[in-house]
Design an enzyme around this catalytic site. Structure first.
Site, PDB file in Angstrom:
ATOM      1  N   TYR A  36      -0.291  13.402  -5.129  1.00 47.39           N
ATOM      2  CA  TYR A  36      -1.023  12.222  -5.091  1.00 47.39           C
ATOM      3  C   TYR A  36      -0.842  11.684  -3.988  1.00 47.39           C
ATOM      4  CZ  TYR A  36      -1.691   7.496  -6.760  1.00 47.39           C
ATOM      5  OH  TYR A  36      -2.117   5.984  -7.185  1.00 47.39           O
ATOM      6  N   LYS A  43       7.050   3.084   0.126  1.00 48.94           N
ATOM      7  CA  LYS A  43       8.243   2.914  -0.667  1.00 48.94           C
ATOM      8  C   LYS A  43       9.677   2.496   0.236  1.00 48.94           C
ATOM      9  CE  LYS A  43       6.294   6.090  -4.100  1.00 48.94           C
ATOM     10  NZ  LYS A  43       5.860   5.231  -5.163  1.00 48.94           N
ATOM     11  N   ASP A  64       2.296  13.465   3.678  1.00 50.48           N
ATOM     12  CA  ASP A  64       2.402  12.195   2.869  1.00 50.48           C
ATOM     13  C   ASP A  64       3.821  12.085   2.483  1.00 50.48           C
ATOM     14  OD1 ASP A  64       2.522  10.164   1.105  1.00 50.48           O
ATOM     15  OD2 ASP A  64       0.657  10.827   0.055  1.00 50.48           O
TER      16      ASP A  64
HETATM   17  C1  PLP Z   1       3.189  10.523  -2.152  1.00 52.04           C
HETATM   18  C2  PLP Z   1       2.493   9.282  -2.455  1.00 52.04           C
HETATM   19  N1  PLP Z   1       1.446   8.567  -1.722  1.00 52.04           N
HETATM   20  C3  PLP Z   1       1.036   7.641  -1.647  1.00 52.04           C
HETATM   21  C4  PLP Z   1       1.274   6.849  -2.809  1.00 52.04           C
HETATM   22  C5  PLP Z   1       0.458   5.397  -2.880  1.00 52.04           C
HETATM   23  O1  PLP Z   1       1.211   4.444  -2.700  1.00 52.04           O
HETATM   24  P1  PLP Z   1       0.909   2.913  -3.065  1.00 52.04           P
HETATM   25  O2  PLP Z   1       1.203   3.287  -4.716  1.00 52.04           O
HETATM   26  O3  PLP Z   1       2.121   2.270  -2.305  1.00 52.04           O
HETATM   27  O4  PLP Z   1      -0.383   2.844  -2.860  1.00 52.04           O
HETATM   28  C6  PLP Z   1       2.047   6.913  -3.777  1.00 52.04           C
HETATM   29  C7  PLP Z   1       2.297   6.323  -4.905  1.00 52.04           C
HETATM   30  O5  PLP Z   1       3.330   6.621  -5.862  1.00 52.04           O
HETATM   31  C8  PLP Z   1       2.897   8.421  -3.580  1.00 52.04           C
HETATM   32  O6  PLP Z   1       3.894   8.831  -4.392  1.00 52.04           O
END
Ligand code: PLP
Length: 436
Positions: free
Chosen positions: A149, A275, A247
């Site tokens: 994700y 985060k 990511d």
């Molecule tokens: C690995 C990863 N990338 C991107 C995101 C998206 O981040 P946001 O919720 O701050 O938009 C998340 C959200 O949980 C994530 O776990």
């Protein structure tokens, strides 16, 4: 479940929320649909490893703002720093020294990052990474992995993990144009053979802009990369003239100061952060090689902007958090807390010989029921969701809050005490002995 009678205030608030907020929540997993708990948790406050709900019930928190709160809630140093900055102004939309200090900090800690652009969410970071990769390569196709994700970006909401895996198992969310779906190629995580075949034989490889992945998957539960998998991706993307995007929104500063890239010794072209770096405030970032990041406006022609980007309160809270994370022994301390929790759970699973397993990297981990091994999203078709539901509810009734889905990562903070950890381990072990 039983909580319905005892959580009367939460129920009232949730009923009000449902009248005015779609589904009563501002992010789908908060509805607790996957665990059939009604009303969902309505939180009032948090301190250290504890959160308190609208009815005054306390829970030991293993979700921690979905991994953001590595120091626990309301850490005094973070609160003080943010409050002090608020007195000096909380949003200017103008450059500040603070954001320079913040970028210098990240660049000094993460070897693959030479330049950093601040944004406000992980979604913005991965969206910008994709646009940048397409711009600098002049190509359209992306590779992502099923169950990973990267936020709610159109091109990345294809067979995604986290809340999406429950909503839409097959492809993307509704509302994503066909062409966007066609430009995203989805592969199973950890399958070297299929990917090598693609790079060797598929004509689409010559139109590949980037491969994006969670180097340690966290959004289908924690799934580790198999030995050689990340190395192969690095080699093949380089050979194909495509970018490798890590990511690290979850793994960044969670599994070590240099994230998964540091842990596995890989040098990605671009890295998404979020985060932990915001200390509980909306702050995320896109980092990477100078040659790519300098294509962003105003230097280059790739547009990216944000009213709240580099917000001074968020940056200050982030700097205060990173100052703690950098202290000697920080990750060792978290590791020993994690071992204290997971060792008895692993032992109980082994002694029962049951179909379950624990997967962990540092203080991010998951307990999977119904499986002895998990390498990719496709393995999760045998996940015992009913068992997880029962487990979640049992812990919840006992004042322990884990993420309300069998396909999420749990987290520990430095604020969790040995007593809380032992209490949690005893409950989890008790559940395993009575139910598996
Ligand atoms: C690995 C990863 N990338 C991107 C995101 C998206 O981040 P946001 O919720 O701050 O938009 C998340 C959200 O949980 C994530 O776990």
């Amino acid at each position: 479940m039983r909580g319905v009678e005892t959580r009367t205030q939460s129920k009232l608030i949730y009923e009000r929320a449902r009248q005015i907020i779609p589904g009563g929540v501002n992010s789908p997993v908060r509805s607790f649909r996957e665990v059939d708990v009604f009303p969902p948790l309505i939180v009032k406050e948090g301190s250290g490893s504890l959160i308190r709900d609208a009815d005054g019930r306390e829970y030991i928190d293993y979700c921690l703002g979905w991994g953001s709160m590595i120091l626990g809630h309301a850490h005094p140093a973070v609160v003080k720093a943010a409050a002090t900055q608020m007195e000096k102004g909380s949003s200017f939309g103008i450059a500040t020294l603070l954001e320079v200090e913040f970028a210098e900090k990240i660049v000094s800690l993460v070897p693959s990052v030479e330049r950093l652009r601040l944004v406000s969410s992980g979604t913005e970071s991965s969206m910008t990474a994709v646009r940048l990769a397409r711009a600098v390569t002049g190509r359209s196709k992306l590779i992502k992995f099923s169950g990973h994700y990267h936020g709610h970006v159109d091109s990345l909401l294809i067979q995604a993990g986290s809340g999406v895996s429950f909503l839409n198992r097959e492809a993307s969310s509704k509302g994503i144009p066909r062409g966007v779906v066609e430009d995203t190629l989805v592969f199973p995580f950890n399958n070297l053979e299929i990917l090598c075949d693609f790079f060797r034989k598929d004509p689409k490889a010559s139109d590949l802009a980037a491969v994006i992945l969670e180097p340690i998957a966290g959004n289908m539960g924690v799934v580790l990369p198999e030995p050689g998998f990340l190395e192969m991706l690095r080699e093949e993307t380089e050979r194909a003239g495509a970018l490798l995007i890590f990511d690290e929104v979850i793994s960044g500063f969670r599994v070590g100061l240099a994230g998964a890239a540091g842990l596995y010794g890989i040098d990605p072209d671009l890295t998404c952060f979020g985060k932990i770096i915001g200390g509980g405030f909306p702050l995320a970032a896109l980092g990477g090689k100078k040659q790519f990041l300098d294509a962003l406006a105003p230097l280059g022609e790739v547009y990216q902007a944000g009213t709240l980007s580099g917000n001074p309160v968020a940056v200050t809270a982030g700097l205060a958090t990173l100052a703690q994370v950098e202290l000697a022994g920080f990750f060792e301390n978290l590791q020993s807390k994690t071992d204290r929790l997971l060792t008895p759970i692993r032992e109980a699973i082994a002694s029962r010989g049951c179909k379950a397993c624990v997967r962990a990297q540092g203080s991010m981990f998951s307990v999977f029921f119904g499986l002895r091994e998990v390498l990719c999203k496709e393995d999760l078709q045998h996940l015992d969701k009913e068992c997880f539901k029962k487990f979640f509810r049992f812990l919840f009734e006992n004042g322990i809050y884990i993420p309300p889905s069998p396909q999420e990562a749990w987290f520990l903070s430095t604020a969790h005490t040995n007593e809380q950890i032992d209490f949690t381990a005893n409950k989890a072990v008790g559940f395993i002995y009575s139910n598996l």
